[in-house]
Design a protein around this motif. Structure first.
Motif, mmCIF file in Angstrom:
data_model
loop_
_atom_site.group_PDB
_atom_site.id
_atom_site.type_symbol
_atom_site.label_atom_id
_atom_site.label_comp_id
_atom_site.label_asym_id
_atom_site.label_seq_id
_atom_site.Cartn_x
_atom_site.Cartn_y
_atom_site.Cartn_z
ATOM 1 N N ALA A 10 -8.327 18.471 20.899
ATOM 2 C CA ALA A 10 -9.368 17.286 21.181
ATOM 3 C C ALA A 10 -10.820 17.919 21.427
ATOM 4 O O ALA A 10 -11.641 17.161 20.779
ATOM 5 N N PRO A 11 -10.939 18.999 21.942
ATOM 6 C CA PRO A 11 -12.475 19.581 22.116
ATOM 7 C C PRO A 11 -12.849 20.020 20.914
ATOM 8 O O PRO A 11 -14.162 19.795 20.583
ATOM 9 N N ASP A 12 -12.300 20.313 19.847
ATOM 10 C CA ASP A 12 -12.624 20.657 18.392
ATOM 11 C C ASP A 12 -13.172 19.553 17.845
ATOM 12 O O ASP A 12 -14.060 19.582 16.876
ATOM 13 N N HIS A 13 -12.862 18.257 18.115
ATOM 14 C CA HIS A 13 -13.386 17.054 17.409
ATOM 15 C C HIS A 13 -14.308 16.399 18.206
ATOM 16 O O HIS A 13 -14.568 15.217 17.647
ATOM 17 N N GLY A 14 -14.829 17.111 19.408
ATOM 18 C CA GLY A 14 -15.874 16.439 19.880
ATOM 19 C C GLY A 14 -15.788 15.769 21.312
ATOM 20 O O GLY A 14 -16.451 15.062 21.803
ATOM 21 N N ALA A 15 -14.301 15.804 21.933
ATOM 22 C CA ALA A 15 -13.818 15.044 23.076
ATOM 23 C C ALA A 15 -13.468 16.133 24.252
ATOM 24 O O ALA A 15 -12.624 17.114 23.853
ATOM 25 N N ALA A 64 -8.261 -4.894 21.418
ATOM 26 C CA ALA A 64 -7.385 -4.919 20.393
ATOM 27 C C ALA A 64 -7.421 -3.888 18.914
ATOM 28 O O ALA A 64 -6.320 -3.503 18.501
ATOM 29 N N ASP A 65 -8.738 -3.915 18.551
ATOM 30 C CA ASP A 65 -9.082 -3.084 17.647
ATOM 31 C C ASP A 65 -8.726 -1.523 17.895
ATOM 32 O O ASP A 65 -8.271 -1.014 16.815
ATOM 33 N N ILE A 66 -8.932 -0.955 19.060
ATOM 34 C CA ILE A 66 -8.462 0.291 19.290
ATOM 35 C C ILE A 66 -7.029 0.425 19.380
ATOM 36 O O ILE A 66 -6.578 1.337 18.831
ATOM 37 N N THR A 67 -6.402 -0.431 20.145
ATOM 38 C CA THR A 67 -4.918 -0.187 20.182
ATOM 39 C C THR A 67 -4.338 -0.463 18.619
ATOM 40 O O THR A 67 -3.448 0.436 18.301
ATOM 41 N N GLN A 68 -4.864 -1.248 17.874
ATOM 42 C CA GLN A 68 -4.238 -1.160 16.445
ATOM 43 C C GLN A 68 -4.541 -0.127 15.722
ATOM 44 O O GLN A 68 -3.757 0.274 14.800
ATOM 45 N N ALA A 69 -5.707 0.383 15.884
ATOM 46 C CA ALA A 69 -6.069 1.799 15.122
ATOM 47 C C ALA A 69 -5.264 2.735 15.512
ATOM 48 O O ALA A 69 -4.538 3.460 14.580
ATOM 49 N N ALA A 70 -4.790 2.954 16.641
ATOM 50 C CA ALA A 70 -3.923 3.707 17.129
ATOM 51 C C ALA A 70 -2.353 3.722 16.597
ATOM 52 O O ALA A 70 -1.833 4.709 16.105
ATOM 53 N N LEU A 71 -1.997 2.613 16.694
ATOM 54 C CA LEU A 71 -0.718 2.325 15.901
ATOM 55 C C LEU A 71 -0.808 2.525 14.426
ATOM 56 O O LEU A 71 0.272 3.090 14.167
ATOM 57 N N GLU A 72 -1.692 2.018 13.879
ATOM 58 C CA GLU A 72 -1.746 2.058 12.294
ATOM 59 C C GLU A 72 -1.954 3.781 11.921
ATOM 60 O O GLU A 72 -1.111 3.968 10.960
ATOM 61 N N ILE A 73 -2.486 4.446 12.404
ATOM 62 C CA ILE A 73 -2.792 5.880 12.594
ATOM 63 C C ILE A 73 -1.462 6.551 12.463
ATOM 64 O O ILE A 73 -1.035 7.353 11.512
ATOM 65 N N LEU A 74 -0.764 6.292 13.588
ATOM 66 C CA LEU A 74 0.467 6.947 13.834
ATOM 67 C C LEU A 74 1.801 6.555 12.815
ATOM 68 O O LEU A 74 2.465 7.347 12.356
ATOM 69 N N SER A 123 -3.898 16.675 16.264
ATOM 70 C CA SER A 123 -5.297 16.899 15.920
ATOM 71 C C SER A 123 -5.698 15.657 14.778
ATOM 72 O O SER A 123 -6.664 15.273 14.967
ATOM 73 N N ARG A 124 -4.939 15.731 14.013
ATOM 74 C CA ARG A 124 -5.377 14.625 12.958
ATOM 75 C C ARG A 124 -5.633 13.116 13.589
ATOM 76 O O ARG A 124 -6.367 12.413 13.183
ATOM 77 N N PHE A 125 -4.745 13.193 14.302
ATOM 78 C CA PHE A 125 -4.831 11.734 15.250
ATOM 79 C C PHE A 125 -6.163 11.556 16.167
ATOM 80 O O PHE A 125 -6.790 10.559 15.762
ATOM 81 N N VAL A 126 -6.525 12.571 16.597
ATOM 82 C CA VAL A 126 -7.860 12.489 17.213
ATOM 83 C C VAL A 126 -8.905 12.414 16.286
ATOM 84 O O VAL A 126 -9.848 11.638 16.448
#
Length: 298
Positions: A64-69, A201-211, A272-275
Protein backbone atom coordinates in the motif's frame (compact mmCIF):
# COMPACT_ATOMS: atom_id res chain seq x y z
CA UNK A 1 -2.71 1.00 35.94
CA UNK A 2 -0.67 -1.97 34.80
CA UNK A 3 1.94 -1.06 32.16
CA UNK A 4 2.19 -2.70 28.76
CA UNK A 5 4.73 -5.57 28.96
CA UNK A 6 8.24 -4.27 28.28
CA UNK A 7 8.81 -6.53 25.28
CA UNK A 8 5.48 -5.63 23.71
CA UNK A 9 5.34 -3.41 20.63
CA UNK A 10 1.88 -2.05 19.98
CA UNK A 11 1.61 -1.12 16.30
CA UNK A 12 3.42 0.46 13.40
CA UNK A 13 2.67 2.73 10.46
CA UNK A 14 4.36 2.26 7.11
CA UNK A 15 4.31 5.67 5.48
CA UNK A 16 4.61 6.23 1.72
CA UNK A 17 7.36 8.44 0.40
CA UNK A 18 4.55 10.74 -0.66
CA UNK A 19 0.96 10.40 0.53
CA UNK A 20 -0.47 10.79 -2.95
CA UNK A 21 -3.89 9.10 -2.80
CA UNK A 22 -6.83 9.64 -0.40
CA UNK A 23 -6.59 6.15 1.08
CA UNK A 24 -5.56 4.69 4.44
CA UNK A 25 -5.05 0.94 4.85
CA UNK A 26 -5.50 -0.67 8.25
CA UNK A 27 -4.83 -4.20 9.53
CA UNK A 28 -6.10 -4.35 13.13
CA UNK A 29 -6.16 -8.13 13.61
CA UNK A 30 -2.89 -9.35 12.08
CA UNK A 31 -0.81 -8.83 15.24
CA UNK A 32 1.18 -11.88 16.32
CA UNK A 33 3.42 -10.62 19.15
CA UNK A 34 2.13 -12.42 22.23
CA UNK A 35 3.27 -11.25 25.69
CA UNK A 36 4.79 -14.11 27.66
CA UNK A 37 2.67 -13.38 30.72
CA UNK A 38 -0.46 -13.62 28.56
CA UNK A 39 0.60 -17.00 27.14
CA UNK A 40 1.43 -18.26 30.62
CA UNK A 41 -2.09 -17.46 31.80
CA UNK A 42 -3.80 -19.05 28.81
CA UNK A 43 -5.10 -22.62 28.74
CA UNK A 44 -4.39 -22.78 25.00
CA UNK A 45 -1.25 -23.95 23.23
CA UNK A 46 0.82 -21.69 21.01
CA UNK A 47 -1.03 -22.68 17.83
CA UNK A 48 -4.58 -22.62 19.19
CA UNK A 49 -4.21 -19.15 20.69
CA UNK A 50 -3.53 -17.83 17.17
CA UNK A 51 -6.84 -18.96 15.69
CA UNK A 52 -8.35 -15.47 15.95
CA UNK A 53 -5.59 -13.78 13.95
CA UNK A 54 -6.09 -12.33 10.51
CA UNK A 55 -3.01 -14.24 9.46
CA UNK A 56 -0.38 -12.16 7.64
CA UNK A 57 -2.90 -9.63 6.33
CA UNK A 58 -0.41 -6.86 7.07
CA UNK A 59 2.02 -8.57 4.70
CA UNK A 60 -0.63 -9.08 2.03
CA UNK A 61 -1.22 -5.33 1.94
CA UNK A 62 2.41 -4.34 2.49
CA UNK A 63 2.57 -2.66 -0.92
CA UNK A 64 0.00 0.00 0.00
CA UNK A 65 2.74 2.59 0.78
CA UNK A 66 4.33 1.90 -2.62
CA UNK A 67 1.11 3.18 -4.17
CA UNK A 68 0.92 6.29 -2.00
CA UNK A 69 -1.17 5.25 1.04
CA UNK A 70 -0.14 4.69 4.67
CA UNK A 71 -0.59 1.25 6.22
CA UNK A 72 -1.33 0.94 9.95
CA UNK A 73 -1.04 -2.52 11.45
CA UNK A 74 -1.32 -3.98 14.92
CA UNK A 75 1.51 -5.97 16.46
CA UNK A 76 -0.53 -6.99 19.52
CA UNK A 77 -2.87 -9.94 18.95
CA UNK A 78 -6.61 -9.66 18.73
CA UNK A 79 -6.89 -12.26 21.49
CA UNK A 80 -5.21 -9.75 23.85
CA UNK A 81 -7.29 -6.70 22.96
CA UNK A 82 -9.61 -6.19 19.98
CA UNK A 83 -9.62 -2.70 18.50
CA UNK A 84 -12.50 -3.56 16.16
CA UNK A 85 -14.93 -3.34 19.07
CA UNK A 86 -16.36 -0.50 21.08
CA UNK A 87 -13.77 0.59 23.63
CA UNK A 88 -15.54 -1.02 26.58
CA UNK A 89 -17.40 -4.12 25.39
CA UNK A 90 -16.52 -6.26 28.40
CA UNK A 91 -17.97 -9.39 30.00
CA UNK A 92 -18.20 -8.93 33.80
CA UNK A 93 -17.91 -12.70 34.29
CA UNK A 94 -14.32 -12.54 33.00
CA UNK A 95 -13.15 -10.20 35.75
CA UNK A 96 -12.74 -10.03 39.48
CA UNK A 97 -14.00 -6.80 40.98
CA UNK A 98 -16.54 -4.36 39.55
CA UNK A 99 -16.21 -2.85 36.11
CA UNK A 100 -16.97 0.85 35.51
CA UNK A 101 -20.66 1.69 34.96
CA UNK A 102 -20.04 2.85 31.37
CA UNK A 103 -19.04 -0.66 30.24
CA UNK A 104 -21.25 -2.25 27.57
CA UNK A 105 -21.74 -5.71 29.05
CA UNK A 106 -24.75 -6.70 26.96
CA UNK A 107 -23.65 -6.50 23.33
CA UNK A 108 -24.03 -9.45 21.00
CA UNK A 109 -20.25 -9.62 20.69
CA UNK A 110 -19.79 -9.83 24.45
CA UNK A 111 -22.40 -12.59 24.59
CA UNK A 112 -20.44 -14.48 21.95
CA UNK A 113 -17.20 -14.22 23.90
CA UNK A 114 -15.61 -11.75 21.48
CA UNK A 115 -15.70 -8.41 23.26
CA UNK A 116 -12.90 -5.86 23.50
CA UNK A 117 -11.14 -8.33 25.81
CA UNK A 118 -12.03 -11.67 24.24
CA UNK A 119 -13.02 -14.69 26.31
CA UNK A 120 -12.50 -17.16 23.44
CA UNK A 121 -10.58 -17.52 20.23
CA UNK A 122 -12.45 -17.99 16.99
CA UNK A 123 -13.21 -21.69 17.39
CA UNK A 124 -14.97 -21.25 20.74
CA UNK A 125 -11.95 -22.21 22.81
CA UNK A 126 -11.64 -20.51 26.20
CA UNK A 127 -8.50 -18.41 26.50
CA UNK A 128 -7.92 -17.98 30.24
CA UNK A 129 -7.27 -20.34 33.12
CA UNK A 130 -8.68 -17.84 35.61
CA UNK A 131 -10.41 -14.49 35.72
CA UNK A 132 -8.59 -11.22 35.10
CA UNK A 133 -8.73 -8.22 37.38
CA UNK A 134 -10.96 -5.38 36.28
CA UNK A 135 -7.95 -3.08 36.49
CA UNK A 136 -6.05 -5.23 34.00
CA UNK A 137 -8.86 -5.18 31.48
CA UNK A 138 -9.24 -1.41 31.68
CA UNK A 139 -5.45 -0.97 31.46
CA UNK A 140 -5.32 -2.84 28.14
CA UNK A 141 -7.93 -0.49 26.75
CA UNK A 142 -6.22 2.65 28.03
CA UNK A 143 -2.68 1.69 26.99
CA UNK A 144 -3.29 -0.25 23.75
CA UNK A 145 -6.79 0.29 22.35
CA UNK A 146 -6.89 4.05 22.77
CA UNK A 147 -3.41 4.76 21.35
CA UNK A 148 -4.22 2.58 18.34
CA UNK A 149 -7.40 4.49 17.58
CA UNK A 150 -5.68 7.83 18.19
CA UNK A 151 -3.16 6.88 15.50
CA UNK A 152 -5.84 5.67 13.08
CA UNK A 153 -7.89 8.79 13.64
CA UNK A 154 -4.88 11.01 12.90
CA UNK A 155 -4.19 9.16 9.65
CA UNK A 156 -7.79 9.45 8.48
CA UNK A 157 -8.08 13.12 9.52
CA UNK A 158 -4.76 13.97 7.83
CA UNK A 159 -5.90 12.27 4.64
CA UNK A 160 -9.22 14.08 4.67
CA UNK A 161 -7.56 17.45 5.26
CA UNK A 162 -5.08 16.86 2.43
CA UNK A 163 -7.46 15.55 -0.23
CA UNK A 164 -10.93 16.66 0.83
CA UNK A 165 -11.92 12.99 1.14
CA UNK A 166 -10.59 9.88 2.82
CA UNK A 167 -11.16 6.17 2.21
CA UNK A 168 -10.25 3.75 4.98
CA UNK A 169 -9.77 0.16 3.83
CA UNK A 170 -10.02 -2.08 6.90
CA UNK A 171 -8.27 -5.34 6.04
CA UNK A 172 -9.24 -8.73 7.50
CA UNK A 173 -9.32 -12.44 6.75
CA UNK A 174 -12.07 -15.01 7.26
CA UNK A 175 -12.15 -18.79 7.67
CA UNK A 176 -12.15 -20.80 4.50
CA UNK A 177 -15.39 -22.58 5.38
CA UNK A 178 -17.56 -19.45 5.30
CA UNK A 179 -20.53 -19.94 2.97
CA UNK A 180 -23.23 -17.60 1.75
CA UNK A 181 -26.51 -18.24 3.54
CA UNK A 182 -28.58 -20.85 1.75
CA UNK A 183 -25.81 -21.47 -0.76
CA UNK A 184 -22.79 -23.69 -1.33
CA UNK A 185 -20.77 -20.66 -2.48
CA UNK A 186 -17.64 -19.95 -0.48
CA UNK A 187 -16.68 -16.36 -1.35
CA UNK A 188 -13.06 -15.41 -1.88
CA UNK A 189 -13.69 -11.86 -0.69
CA UNK A 190 -16.42 -10.04 1.18
CA UNK A 191 -16.65 -6.25 0.95
CA UNK A 192 -18.49 -4.69 3.88
CA UNK A 193 -19.91 -1.16 3.83
CA UNK A 194 -22.44 -1.47 6.67
CA UNK A 195 -25.22 -1.93 4.10
CA UNK A 196 -24.36 1.27 2.28
CA UNK A 197 -23.92 3.51 5.32
CA UNK A 198 -20.11 3.61 5.64
CA UNK A 199 -19.03 4.28 2.04
CA UNK A 200 -20.40 5.50 -1.25
CA UNK A 201 -21.92 2.90 -3.54
CA UNK A 202 -19.34 3.76 -6.21
CA UNK A 203 -16.43 2.84 -3.94
CA UNK A 204 -18.03 -0.42 -2.87
CA UNK A 205 -18.87 -1.35 -6.44
CA UNK A 206 -15.37 -0.51 -7.61
CA UNK A 207 -13.84 -2.85 -5.03
CA UNK A 208 -16.20 -5.68 -6.02
CA UNK A 209 -15.59 -5.22 -9.75
CA UNK A 210 -11.81 -5.11 -9.37
CA UNK A 211 -11.78 -8.37 -7.43
CA UNK A 212 -14.13 -10.01 -9.92
CA UNK A 213 -11.88 -8.82 -12.76
CA UNK A 214 -9.06 -10.71 -11.03
CA UNK A 215 -11.19 -13.88 -11.19
CA UNK A 216 -12.39 -14.00 -7.58
CA UNK A 217 -15.85 -14.49 -6.14
CA UNK A 218 -16.60 -11.25 -4.31
CA UNK A 219 -19.80 -10.46 -2.44
CA UNK A 220 -21.13 -7.56 -0.40
CA UNK A 221 -21.94 -7.44 3.34
CA UNK A 222 -22.95 -11.05 3.98
CA UNK A 223 -22.01 -12.48 6.33
CA UNK A 224 -19.59 -9.65 7.23
CA UNK A 225 -20.88 -6.11 6.83
CA UNK A 226 -18.10 -4.43 8.79
CA UNK A 227 -17.27 -4.00 12.45
CA UNK A 228 -16.78 -1.08 14.80
CA UNK A 229 -14.00 0.49 12.73
CA UNK A 230 -16.03 0.52 9.52
CA UNK A 231 -19.09 1.84 11.30
CA UNK A 232 -17.22 4.43 13.38
CA UNK A 233 -15.02 5.96 10.69
CA UNK A 234 -17.33 5.78 7.69
CA UNK A 235 -19.31 9.00 7.17
CA UNK A 236 -19.85 9.35 3.44
CA UNK A 237 -21.79 12.61 3.69
CA UNK A 238 -18.66 14.18 5.19
CA UNK A 239 -16.27 12.71 2.65
CA UNK A 240 -15.18 9.89 4.96
CA UNK A 241 -15.58 6.40 3.51
CA UNK A 242 -14.76 3.08 5.18
CA UNK A 243 -14.78 -0.37 3.62
CA UNK A 244 -14.04 -3.69 5.28
CA UNK A 245 -12.37 -6.29 3.08
CA UNK A 246 -12.41 -9.93 4.19
CA UNK A 247 -10.08 -12.38 2.42
CA UNK A 248 -10.72 -16.11 2.48
CA UNK A 249 -7.58 -17.18 4.30
CA UNK A 250 -7.63 -20.63 2.73
CA UNK A 251 -6.46 -18.86 -0.42
CA UNK A 252 -3.05 -18.11 1.03
CA UNK A 253 -2.49 -19.99 4.32
CA UNK A 254 -2.78 -23.58 5.50
CA UNK A 255 -5.49 -23.23 8.14
CA UNK A 256 -4.30 -26.32 10.04
CA UNK A 257 -0.68 -25.24 10.44
CA UNK A 258 -1.09 -21.47 9.88
CA UNK A 259 1.84 -21.59 7.48
CA UNK A 260 1.88 -19.52 4.30
CA UNK A 261 1.01 -21.37 1.13
CA UNK A 262 3.42 -21.42 -1.81
CA UNK A 263 1.25 -18.84 -3.60
CA UNK A 264 1.49 -16.27 -0.79
CA UNK A 265 3.70 -13.89 -2.76
CA UNK A 266 1.39 -14.17 -5.76
CA UNK A 267 -1.60 -13.26 -3.58
CA UNK A 268 0.27 -10.27 -2.17
CA UNK A 269 1.04 -9.17 -5.74
CA UNK A 270 -2.65 -9.40 -6.64
CA UNK A 271 -3.58 -7.25 -3.66
CA UNK A 272 -0.92 -4.75 -4.67
CA UNK A 273 -2.75 -4.52 -8.00
CA UNK A 274 -6.02 -4.09 -6.07
CA UNK A 275 -4.55 -1.11 -4.19
CA UNK A 276 -3.34 0.38 -7.47
CA UNK A 277 -6.71 -0.08 -9.17
CA UNK A 278 -8.53 1.47 -6.22
CA UNK A 279 -6.10 4.40 -6.38
CA UNK A 280 -7.09 5.00 -9.99
CA UNK A 281 -10.49 6.20 -8.82
CA UNK A 282 -8.94 8.86 -6.54
CA UNK A 283 -9.87 11.91 -8.67
CA UNK A 284 -13.56 11.06 -8.41
CA UNK A 285 -13.34 10.97 -4.61
CA UNK A 286 -12.07 14.49 -4.08
CA UNK A 287 -14.90 16.65 -2.81
CA UNK A 288 -15.08 20.26 -1.79
CA UNK A 289 -16.84 21.98 1.06
CA UNK A 290 -15.14 20.08 3.92
CA UNK A 291 -12.81 22.18 6.01
CA UNK A 292 -10.67 21.19 8.98
CA UNK A 293 -10.90 17.90 10.79
CA UNK A 294 -14.01 15.95 9.83
CA UNK A 295 -13.53 13.85 12.95
CA UNK A 296 -13.20 16.82 15.27
CA UNK A 297 -16.51 16.08 16.97
CA UNK A 298 -15.15 12.81 18.35
Amino acid sequence: MQPVPAEFELFDVREPEQHSIPFVYNSPHSGRDYPQEFLARSRLDGLSIRRSEDHFVDELFAAAPDHGAPLLYAKFPRAYVDVNREPYELDPKMFTGPLPPYVNAHSVRVAGGLGTIARIVAENMEIYRERLTAEEGIARIETIYKPYHACLRRLVARTHARFGAAVLIDCHSMPGNIRLSGSAVRPDFIIGDRYGTSASADITQAALEILEDFGFTAVRNKPYAGGFITEHYGRPARGLHALQIEINRALYVDEATLQKRANFSAMAAILSRFVARMADMSPSLVVTGFEGDALAAE
